[in-house]
Design a protein around this motif. Structure first.
Motif, PDB file in Angstrom:
ATOM      1  N   GLN A   1      35.554  48.906  41.600  1.00  0.00           N
ATOM      2  CA  GLN A   1      35.370  50.217  42.208  1.00  0.00           C
ATOM      3  C   GLN A   1      34.408  51.044  41.363  1.00  0.00           C
ATOM      4  O   GLN A   1      34.271  50.822  40.165  1.00  0.00           O
ATOM      5  CB  GLN A   1      36.719  50.941  42.295  1.00  0.00           C
ATOM      6  CG  GLN A   1      37.793  50.125  42.991  1.00  0.00           C
ATOM      7  CD  GLN A   1      39.157  50.754  42.922  1.00  0.00           C
ATOM      8  OE1 GLN A   1      39.304  51.980  42.931  1.00  0.00           O
ATOM      9  NE2 GLN A   1      40.197  49.919  42.866  1.00  0.00           N
TER      10      GLN A   1
ATOM     11  N   TYR B   1      33.453  55.098  40.423  1.00  0.00           N
ATOM     12  CA  TYR B   1      33.910  56.479  40.447  1.00  0.00           C
ATOM     13  C   TYR B   1      32.834  57.371  39.853  1.00  0.00           C
ATOM     14  O   TYR B   1      32.033  56.936  39.030  1.00  0.00           O
ATOM     15  CB  TYR B   1      35.195  56.648  39.621  1.00  0.00           C
ATOM     16  CG  TYR B   1      36.438  56.066  40.260  1.00  0.00           C
ATOM     17  CD1 TYR B   1      36.714  54.705  40.159  1.00  0.00           C
ATOM     18  CD2 TYR B   1      37.338  56.867  40.949  1.00  0.00           C
ATOM     19  CE1 TYR B   1      37.863  54.163  40.730  1.00  0.00           C
ATOM     20  CE2 TYR B   1      38.488  56.329  41.518  1.00  0.00           C
ATOM     21  CZ  TYR B   1      38.739  54.981  41.400  1.00  0.00           C
ATOM     22  OH  TYR B   1      39.873  54.454  41.958  1.00  0.00           O
TER      23      TYR B   1
ATOM     24  N   HIS C   1      36.535  58.836  43.792  1.00  0.00           N
ATOM     25  CA  HIS C   1      36.273  57.466  44.197  1.00  0.00           C
ATOM     26  C   HIS C   1      35.057  57.417  45.108  1.00  0.00           C
ATOM     27  O   HIS C   1      34.945  58.199  46.057  1.00  0.00           O
ATOM     28  CB  HIS C   1      37.500  56.902  44.924  1.00  0.00           C
ATOM     29  CG  HIS C   1      37.303  55.513  45.419  1.00  0.00           C
ATOM     30  ND1 HIS C   1      36.998  55.220  46.728  1.00  0.00           N
ATOM     31  CD2 HIS C   1      37.345  54.325  44.769  1.00  0.00           C
ATOM     32  CE1 HIS C   1      36.874  53.924  46.857  1.00  0.00           C
ATOM     33  NE2 HIS C   1      37.086  53.352  45.700  1.00  0.00           N
TER      34      HIS C   1
ATOM     35  N   LEU D   1      34.500  50.798  46.981  1.00  0.00           N
ATOM     36  CA  LEU D   1      35.262  49.644  46.498  1.00  0.00           C
ATOM     37  C   LEU D   1      34.655  48.388  47.097  1.00  0.00           C
ATOM     38  O   LEU D   1      34.331  48.353  48.293  1.00  0.00           O
ATOM     39  CB  LEU D   1      36.727  49.784  46.913  1.00  0.00           C
ATOM     40  CG  LEU D   1      37.722  48.674  46.557  1.00  0.00           C
ATOM     41  CD1 LEU D   1      39.131  49.250  46.422  1.00  0.00           C
ATOM     42  CD2 LEU D   1      37.731  47.546  47.573  1.00  0.00           C
TER      43      LEU D   1
ATOM     44  N   ARG E   1      35.439  44.163  47.249  1.00  0.00           N
ATOM     45  CA  ARG E   1      36.448  43.156  46.947  1.00  0.00           C
ATOM     46  C   ARG E   1      35.788  41.905  46.385  1.00  0.00           C
ATOM     47  O   ARG E   1      34.582  41.678  46.548  1.00  0.00           O
ATOM     48  CB  ARG E   1      37.261  42.830  48.202  1.00  0.00           C
ATOM     49  CG  ARG E   1      37.974  44.062  48.747  1.00  0.00           C
ATOM     50  CD  ARG E   1      39.127  43.750  49.659  1.00  0.00           C
ATOM     51  NE  ARG E   1      39.738  45.003  50.116  1.00  0.00           N
ATOM     52  CZ  ARG E   1      40.636  45.677  49.410  1.00  0.00           C
ATOM     53  NH1 ARG E   1      41.037  45.225  48.246  1.00  0.00           N
ATOM     54  NH2 ARG E   1      41.141  46.798  49.888  1.00  0.00           N
TER      55      ARG E   1
ATOM     56  N   GLU F   1      48.238  56.427  43.184  1.00  0.00           N
ATOM     57  CA  GLU F   1      47.751  55.374  44.063  1.00  0.00           C
ATOM     58  C   GLU F   1      47.368  55.974  45.411  1.00  0.00           C
ATOM     59  O   GLU F   1      47.976  56.941  45.862  1.00  0.00           O
ATOM     60  CB  GLU F   1      48.859  54.346  44.283  1.00  0.00           C
ATOM     61  CG  GLU F   1      50.134  55.014  44.771  1.00  0.00           C
ATOM     62  CD  GLU F   1      51.236  54.050  45.139  1.00  0.00           C
ATOM     63  OE1 GLU F   1      50.978  52.854  45.236  1.00  0.00           O
ATOM     64  OE2 GLU F   1      52.360  54.526  45.342  1.00  0.00           O
TER      65      GLU F   1
ATOM     66  N   ARG G   1      49.614  52.191  50.519  1.00  0.00           N
ATOM     67  CA  ARG G   1      49.453  51.240  49.424  1.00  0.00           C
ATOM     68  C   ARG G   1      48.645  50.052  49.902  1.00  0.00           C
ATOM     69  O   ARG G   1      48.693  49.660  51.056  1.00  0.00           O
ATOM     70  CB  ARG G   1      50.814  50.768  48.914  1.00  0.00           C
ATOM     71  CG  ARG G   1      51.587  51.861  48.223  1.00  0.00           C
ATOM     72  CD  ARG G   1      52.566  51.282  47.227  1.00  0.00           C
ATOM     73  NE  ARG G   1      51.882  50.641  46.132  1.00  0.00           N
ATOM     74  CZ  ARG G   1      52.462  49.817  45.263  1.00  0.00           C
ATOM     75  NH1 ARG G   1      53.726  49.520  45.411  1.00  0.00           N
ATOM     76  NH2 ARG G   1      51.798  49.270  44.292  1.00  0.00           N
ATOM     77  N   GLY G   2      47.914  49.498  49.006  1.00  0.00           N
ATOM     78  CA  GLY G   2      47.053  48.382  49.370  1.00  0.00           C
ATOM     79  C   GLY G   2      45.615  48.816  49.446  1.00  0.00           C
ATOM     80  O   GLY G   2      44.714  47.987  49.476  1.00  0.00           O
ATOM     81  N   ALA G   3      45.394  50.136  49.449  1.00  0.00           N
ATOM     82  CA  ALA G   3      44.020  50.605  49.452  1.00  0.00           C
ATOM     83  C   ALA G   3      43.371  50.365  48.094  1.00  0.00           C
ATOM     84  O   ALA G   3      42.159  50.366  48.002  1.00  0.00           O
ATOM     85  CB  ALA G   3      43.984  52.087  49.801  1.00  0.00           C
ATOM     86  N   ASP G   4      44.197  50.209  47.067  1.00  0.00           N
ATOM     87  CA  ASP G   4      43.743  49.835  45.727  1.00  0.00           C
ATOM     88  C   ASP G   4      42.962  50.902  44.996  1.00  0.00           C
ATOM     89  O   ASP G   4      42.516  50.682  43.888  1.00  0.00           O
ATOM     90  CB  ASP G   4      42.896  48.543  45.764  1.00  0.00           C
ATOM     91  CG  ASP G   4      43.723  47.341  46.154  1.00  0.00           C
ATOM     92  OD1 ASP G   4      43.188  46.424  46.782  1.00  0.00           O
ATOM     93  OD2 ASP G   4      44.927  47.340  45.826  1.00  0.00           O
ATOM     94  N   THR G   5      42.736  52.019  45.593  1.00  0.00           N
ATOM     95  CA  THR G   5      42.020  53.079  44.891  1.00  0.00           C
ATOM     96  C   THR G   5      43.008  54.099  44.363  1.00  0.00           C
ATOM     97  O   THR G   5      44.202  54.058  44.684  1.00  0.00           O
ATOM     98  CB  THR G   5      41.013  53.773  45.823  1.00  0.00           C
ATOM     99  OG1 THR G   5      41.735  54.341  46.925  1.00  0.00           O
ATOM    100  CG2 THR G   5      39.981  52.803  46.343  1.00  0.00           C
ATOM    101  N   GLN G   6      42.507  54.993  43.540  1.00  0.00           N
ATOM    102  CA  GLN G   6      43.332  56.040  42.974  1.00  0.00           C
ATOM    103  C   GLN G   6      42.672  57.394  43.192  1.00  0.00           C
ATOM    104  O   GLN G   6      41.445  57.505  43.216  1.00  0.00           O
ATOM    105  CB  GLN G   6      43.552  55.812  41.469  1.00  0.00           C
ATOM    106  CG  GLN G   6      44.379  54.567  41.179  1.00  0.00           C
ATOM    107  CD  GLN G   6      44.613  54.336  39.701  1.00  0.00           C
ATOM    108  OE1 GLN G   6      44.418  55.226  38.871  1.00  0.00           O
ATOM    109  NE2 GLN G   6      45.056  53.139  39.360  1.00  0.00           N
TER     110      GLN G   6
END
Lengths: 110, 116
Positions: free
Chosen positions: A33, A35, A45, A48, A50, B96, B100-105
């Motif tokens: 990711q 930022y 953010h 992202l 994968r 988080e 959940r599962g978005a993996d970003t913060q």
């Protein structure tokens, strides 16, 4: 945990030019990711990507990922003075922890 | 997205004292994170705080120095104890992304601490 390395540490460009920042990391990842941080404030953010993706776009941002080289790049096209900030890559492995890179300070001159 | 606030936004403290930083989220989240950013440096994770359990600390950080509370799903505190000038940093909380599962913060605005 070890941080990723980013280069350059600092980058100065003129408005309208493109800015490229690179990130290298050490361990296997689920995603990477990017930022942005303005003047020591909170992080925002940006994008992202994968581990099974190679390239991703979002507006003026383009991110690439090369898992064989454990590296990523962030390209900001047609930069603006408002893009002046620090940019950090962060890797996510198993679990929810993020490991941040060392950061690139970008200065865009009007 | 989540809106996160931190208090105080900045403080100047004397050596040997303690400071408690508050982190408030506008939605319920399971996992909250506390980071330290030393001057000119990147972010280092201090600990992960789950509601209803003890915080999990990263290598180099201990509970006696950085006690954390997580009384509910929208709030957490980090205390920096027995401060020294080396504790001068920006302290950031994050949560988080939901779902959940978005993996970003999402990050709070940070607390800038200066220890004299």
């Amino acid at each position: 945990s070890q941080q990723g390395e980013e280069d350059p540490q600092a980058l100065s460009i003129q408005e309208g030019e493109n800015a490229t920042m690179n990130c290298s990391y050490k361990t296997s990842i689920n995603n990477l990711q990017w930022y942005r941080q303005n003047s020591g404030r909170g992080l925002v953010h940006l994008i992202l990507i994968r581990s099974n993706e190679r390239e991703k776009h979002s507006g003026r941002l383009r991110v690439t990922l090369d898992t064989s080289k454990k590296s990523s790049s962030l390209l900001i096209t047609a930069s603006r003075a408002a893009d002046t900030a620090s940019y950090f890559c962060a890797t996510a492995g198993r679990g929810d922890k993020l490991i941040f890179g060392t950061g690139t300070r970008l200065q865009v001159f009007p | 997205s989540a809106v996160i606030s931190q208090k105080p936004s900045r403080d100047i403290c004397q050596r040997g004292t303690s400071l408690t930083i508050q982190c408030q989220v506008d939605s319920q989240v399971t996992m909250m994170f506390w980071y330290r950013q030393q001057p000119g440096q990147s972010l280092t994770l201090i600990a992960t705080a789950n509601q209803g359990s003890e915080a999990t600390y990263e290598s180099g950080f201990v509970i006696d120095k950085f006690p954390i509370s997580r009384p509910n799903l929208t709030f957490s505190t980090l205390t920096v104890s027995n401060m020294s000038p080396e504790d001068s940093s920006i302290y950031l909380c994050s949560v988080e992304a939901v779902p959940r599962g978005a993996d970003t913060q999402y990050f709070g605005p940070g607390t800038r601490l200066t220890v004299l």
